[in-house]
Enzyme design. Sequence first.
Site, PDB file in Angstrom:
ATOM      1  CG  HIS A   1      -4.825 -10.001  -1.486  1.00 24.68           C
ATOM      2  ND1 HIS A   1      -4.863 -10.547  -0.212  1.00 24.68           N
ATOM      3  CD2 HIS A   1      -3.951  -8.961  -1.427  1.00 24.68           C
ATOM      4  CE1 HIS A   1      -4.054  -9.865   0.577  1.00 24.68           C
ATOM      5  NE2 HIS A   1      -3.480  -8.908  -0.132  1.00 24.68           N
TER       6      HIS A   1
ATOM      7  CG  ASP B   1      -9.032 -15.158   0.510  1.00 21.10           C
ATOM      8  OD1 ASP B   1      -8.176 -15.502  -0.321  1.00 21.10           O
ATOM      9  OD2 ASP B   1      -9.109 -14.001   0.956  1.00 21.10           O
TER      10      ASP B   1
END
Length: 392
Positions: A138, A167
């Site tokens: 992540h 991201d």
Amino acid sequence: MHAAFAGVKVLDLSRLLPGPFCSMLLADFGADVIKVEDPQGGDYIRWWPPLLGDNSGYHVVLNRNKRSLTLNLKKPEGKEIFKRLAAEADVVLEGFRPGVMDRLGLGFATLQAINPRLIHCAITGYGADGPRAQRAGHDINYLALNGVLSYSGRQGSPTLSGVQIADLGGGALFAAFSIAAALFARERLGRGQHIDIAMADGALSWHCLRWGKYLADGVVPGLADDFLNHAFACYNLYETRDGRHMSLGALEPQFWSLFCRTVGRPDWDTPAYFEPGPHQQELQRQVADLFRGRSLAEWTELFADADCCCEPVLHLDEVMRDAQVRQRQMVVDLVHARWGAYQQLGVAPKLSLTPGTLRSHAPELGEHTAEILRAIGTDDAAQASLRAAGVI
């Protein structure tokens, strides 16, 4: 006025944040983005609370201007439908781990054989190759492994940003740029291509300033060691009397000089303000004491006419009412038939001839399945059969 990506068709298999943000950018500028979702629940982010109507607020923001098609890609019939769509598409966007599309029989080689002009963009954590290619991750992991967290924060502990740097900055933005570049190249070369986007790679490139400094001085970056990460008094965050914070970014001499005059401390206006050393800690302490003497509102009023890069740290509800944000149409008031009134983020890039627009709300799961399949010749009876078989 014509949209910049008018006529471009995107099949978006991605979920959660990086891919959907990328396809949102394309959709805002006119691309026909078909969000291909599993019939059993679709994109997981649809259901994350809190909800706006029957949908997550996250979904509402990320998936505007798109159409939703439910399709089970594990079924042979689902694969065939996807291939038929890909034959007429310009872009396939996905965020699976490397190899998943090949195992589904829908990899780049297969799809390009059907449509040589197709562009296939894969967003993954660590890229298509390398020792971490199959490893889960992540945003926090990508930033940790590529060193961003090692010098982000004050002394004592690294700090997480409130927004997802890898991201969005490393994944979604690089993917959108690369898709635009590949579409441009296709006009000259006549063929599509594969795009391998690693969020870790993209975030690594954000090191550009500190990388250059390290090349020149050989000093490994650390917490609070530089003028841009809490080491200098002139570029820092300071608490106010009411527990809020002001941001001071008076890096250049003219800004620092004006700041010192505005707060009545001309004695701070010396060349030492922009020199590293122990004196910076003492200067920070003095500036901090100064800011604790007034409320956020009082400081904001004082600096309203002082152009020295000192601004309040606003909360999100305050940002939504901010005059600059409103003037730039970065908050847009909308009304949905079932959700009611709500506010959507605006389109950030302002193109004079082909501006981005908000044309439609985020779709319900499978809202456009019937019309999309009808467009490729699948009649109502065939669709009923596919629905009964769990294909759509």
